[in-house]
Design a protein around this motif. Structure first.
Motif: not given
Lengths: 231, 113
Positions: A90-100, A118-130, A158-160
């Protein structure tokens, strides 16, 4: 422009309530797994609702099959932080946007090498605050620990990082400013706090909507028509 | 005793359910600071509600400048007060209440007070 990238809407009738709350809180858009019939629609109050796909397969082959099916119909594609093989893909697949990050999942933490990929391929880390809003005491402290460790790894590599509400009712949503303060709880500071609600989410959605407009056939290639604007 | 710099924060409490009164909100905020940061953090915050309108949910709180991030973070993770589901929304921060006047006027217009 702030977009909440994860809202749990189970019925189309609930959508106006979430769109109204999003407008009140100052969001420009929201993303949901609800079937919208297209990658994005505009609600009556002007809030843009994006379709989000969460890949939930257990194996890598299932994930790859799922992403091929949903990518063209979704403005956001997310993969839960689970096994190393799935996450490294997922970290290097351009079709994936977020790792949750999944609440309190101490068995699967983000690794530095994966975060760098992931940082290199613009895949961000997502945190769900619920998870933070629905728990208290020791349960919440475990979630905070998991979130903080993953966020620290991502920031160091350096990952978003993006925060999404994962709200199942409109009052579960938090304003972009409130999200920044929750980000502070997770160890984000300064520019990262602003990025996580204002820049990163909007960039992800804009990038995918542009790709889906078919003028971007592949990474690094964009068809520019005569008289068209180069972005 | 050394005087500490204060911060005033204009906020809105969005809610679903019966109105949340000043005492309930104040208690919920203190409890949340206590849960997240402990007893000394509650004491050091010098948290106080300057103004609060329970009908609109618009209010101004004050705390020390050092405890601002603790107070606002704790406020933002509150999900319910009494029987109401709530979402705390910090709008503007200033060193003086006067500095929040313009923001408060525009919020009042927005919420048709």
């Amino acid at each position: 422009m702030s977009i909440d990238l994860c809202i749990r809407i189970d019925r189309p009738e609930s959508l106006p309530g979430f769109a109204a709350m999003a407008k009140t809180l100052g969001f420009a858009g929201l993303a949901t797994s609800l079937d919208l019939g297209s990658p994005s629609i505009v609600a009556e109050n002007g809030i843009v609702v994006y379709r989000r796909a969460e890949l939930n397969g257990r194996s890598l082959s299932t994930m790859k099959h799922q992403v091929a099916q949903v990518r063209r119909q979704s403005a956001v594609v997310a993969v839960p932080l689970r096994g190393a093989d799935v996450i490294n893909w997922a970290a290097e697949d351009p079709r994936v946007d977020l790792i949750t990050v999944i609440d309190d999942n101490r068995d699967n933490m983000l690794r530095e090498s994966t975060a760098k990929l992931a940082a290199k391929h613009d895949v961000a880390l997502e945190i769900k605050v619920s998870g933070l809003l629905e728990t208290s005491g020791l349960d919440r402290s475990r979630i905070i620990k998991t979130f903080r460790e993953n966020v620290t790894t991502a920031v160091h590599a350096g990952q978003h990082v993006v925060l999404s509400s994962d709200a199942s009712d409109p009052l579960g949503m938090r304003s972009p400013t409130a999200m920044q303060w929750i980000g502070n709880l997770l160890g984000l500071e300064g520019a990262h706090m602003k990025d996580l609600v204002e820049t990163t989410s909007a960039d992800i959605v804009a990038r995918n909507i542009r790709k889906m407009a078919s003028s971007v056939p592949g990474s690094g290639i964009e068809i520019v028509r005569e008289g068209g604007r180069v972005e | 005793m050394r005087s500490q710099r204060k911060r005033h924060v204009l906020f809105v409490v969005h809610r679903a359910g019966p109105p949340v009164n000043e005492k309930q909100l104040s208690q919920a905020l203190r409890r949340s600071i206590l849960m997240l940061y402990g007893e000394t953090a509650v004491a050091d915050s010098r948290f106080y509600l300057d103004k609060y309108d329970e009908a609109t949910g618009i209010g101004i709180l004050q705390c020390t400048s050092e405890s601002l991030s603790n107070v606002l973070t704790a406020a933002c993770v509150i999900s319910s007060v009494g029987e109401s589901r709530v979402s705390f929304d910090p709008k503007l921060t200033s060193g003086t209440i006067k500095g929040l006047a313009a923001g408060q006027a525009s919020l009042n217009n927005l919420y048709l007070v």
